[in-house]
Design an enzyme around this catalytic site. Sequence first.
Site, PDB file in Angstrom:
ATOM      1  N   GLU A 172      16.337 -17.267  -7.386  1.00 38.22           N
ATOM      2  CA  GLU A 172      17.152 -18.451  -7.682  1.00 38.22           C
ATOM      3  C   GLU A 172      18.649 -18.115  -7.690  1.00 38.22           C
ATOM      4  O   GLU A 172      19.375 -18.441  -8.638  1.00 38.22           O
ATOM      5  CB  GLU A 172      16.729 -19.076  -9.016  1.00 38.22           C
ATOM      6  CG  GLU A 172      15.276 -19.529  -9.034  1.00 38.22           C
ATOM      7  CD  GLU A 172      14.887 -20.271 -10.310  1.00 38.22           C
ATOM      8  OE1 GLU A 172      15.566 -20.097 -11.344  1.00 38.22           O
ATOM      9  OE2 GLU A 172      13.914 -21.054 -10.267  1.00 38.22           O
TER      10      GLU A 172
ATOM     11  N   GLU B 158       7.193 -20.921  -8.046  1.00 41.64           N
ATOM     12  CA  GLU B 158       6.982 -20.986  -9.494  1.00 41.64           C
ATOM     13  C   GLU B 158       6.719 -22.429  -9.887  1.00 41.64           C
ATOM     14  O   GLU B 158       7.447 -23.336  -9.485  1.00 41.64           O
ATOM     15  CB  GLU B 158       8.206 -20.479 -10.262  1.00 41.64           C
ATOM     16  CG  GLU B 158       8.541 -19.017 -10.056  1.00 41.64           C
ATOM     17  CD  GLU B 158       9.784 -18.597 -10.834  1.00 41.64           C
ATOM     18  OE1 GLU B 158      10.123 -19.269 -11.837  1.00 41.64           O
ATOM     19  OE2 GLU B 158      10.426 -17.610 -10.435  1.00 41.64           O
TER      20      GLU B 158
END
Length: 496
Positions: free
Chosen positions: A125, A270
Amino acid sequence: MAKRRGTTACALLLLLLSSVAFQSREGEALGSNWGTRSTHPLPTDIVVRLLKDNGFDKVKLFEADPFALQALGRSNIQVMVGIPNEMLAPLAASVRAAEQWVQRNVSTYISKNGVDIRYVAVGNEPFLKTYMGMFQQTTFPALQNIQAALIKAGLGRQVKVTIPLNADVYQSSNGLPSSGDFRPDIHDLMLSIVGFLRDNGSPLTINIYPFLSLYADPHFPVDYAFFNGAANPLVDGPITYTNVFDANYDTLIWALERNGFSDISVIVGEIGWPTDGDPNANVDNAKRFNQGLFDRIAKRMGTPKRPTPPDIYVFALIDEDAKSVQPGNFERHWGVFYYDGSVKYPLVLADGRSLVPAKGVRYMEPQWCVMAPEASLTDPQLGGSVEYACEYADCTSLGRGSSCGDLDARGNVSYAFNQFYQTADQQKGACAFGNLSVITRSDPSQAACRFEIMIDIGRHDESVNSSAGASAVGVRGVAAGVAAAAAVTLVMWSSS
């Protein structure tokens, strides 16, 4: 030298044959994220057995943990191995550094250990808004260098690169998926990255968290966060969305199509639901969400815009009591299993089986550190003692709406003392808060509030190999720090 090349070739051939076997199951396999930020991690062999016993065929590691990778060797579990954000700069600056990383963390484990590495996740991320652009200059060059290194190592076809991105890299101007596009500040960068991934046959990885939508907005419709909710649907032209996951994922698909990338594959890296640390993070909500997610995986369900099901990695396998809580206290409670591999709540898997707990786990003595019966809540040392305990141990279950949020004042103190005591391996000095604490052999757990007994990472069943034990020892920095703090506590109280 010729013998070594022959051995490597045989290992690569076996992995290619394994790849063919897995291809027929693509989209059906169950993936999980395996994080290792724990003071007392389960030995890696026990974790791999836990994965296999529960049908997890894919696993995502956030870094190239050597002991996890060794344990995954010849397990028939596909692996995505991650590169932390702090490593992006050196990898971006040097092709040689990328080649060394690939040799050390990919080639070696494939050839010597038979690890079925399928992906290298470059960063985690990296374009989060909260990072304020910190990794925007290094992520793409690091991706390019890792790809070049994989090709040089002869792994360009077998191992693909990707970047796990947060869903905040795309947005919609009017809240409808069909208006999806990439964030203006990284729009051109995203097009370069997506184009590079597509040209190299690699997927885009996206992390989607319906829980965080609920956490960030008190007015968010609760039912819309779940797959079986009854919230008012979102209507976007001919498509009706009944849950936020479908709408979020399709916003990405629209963003890709709008920019000419309708053919790139997407992985959900995720997705999950925590069980503690927030009023909405509880066992009932987590069971509801994850059962709906598991059912979708079993039924090979896609989304309205892209019916082909993506590969999905559940977040997470096991709780991590040493994770940063900067995003929220729930960060330490994403696991489908507790810290010790025990089942938090029942989930029905694709073949009708239920989750099973980890096998071979050994625990410390059945004893707890609690507030002494004769101790007073008005003792001037009490507040500082609790603060000290929670500085070094995990007290996130004590918050409002959390599993231990209904304890009375004495219960709160006991919970904090016990967390410190267990994290410090039940050392003598870890329950030495003057006359305020005492060791008991009566379990003080109340209702949903579990007073834990820590696992003994130095003592597990004999089937666990030495590499697993070495892993447990190698990551005990946090626990060692707590043990040192316990020794200080003993000296401090002894001298007072």
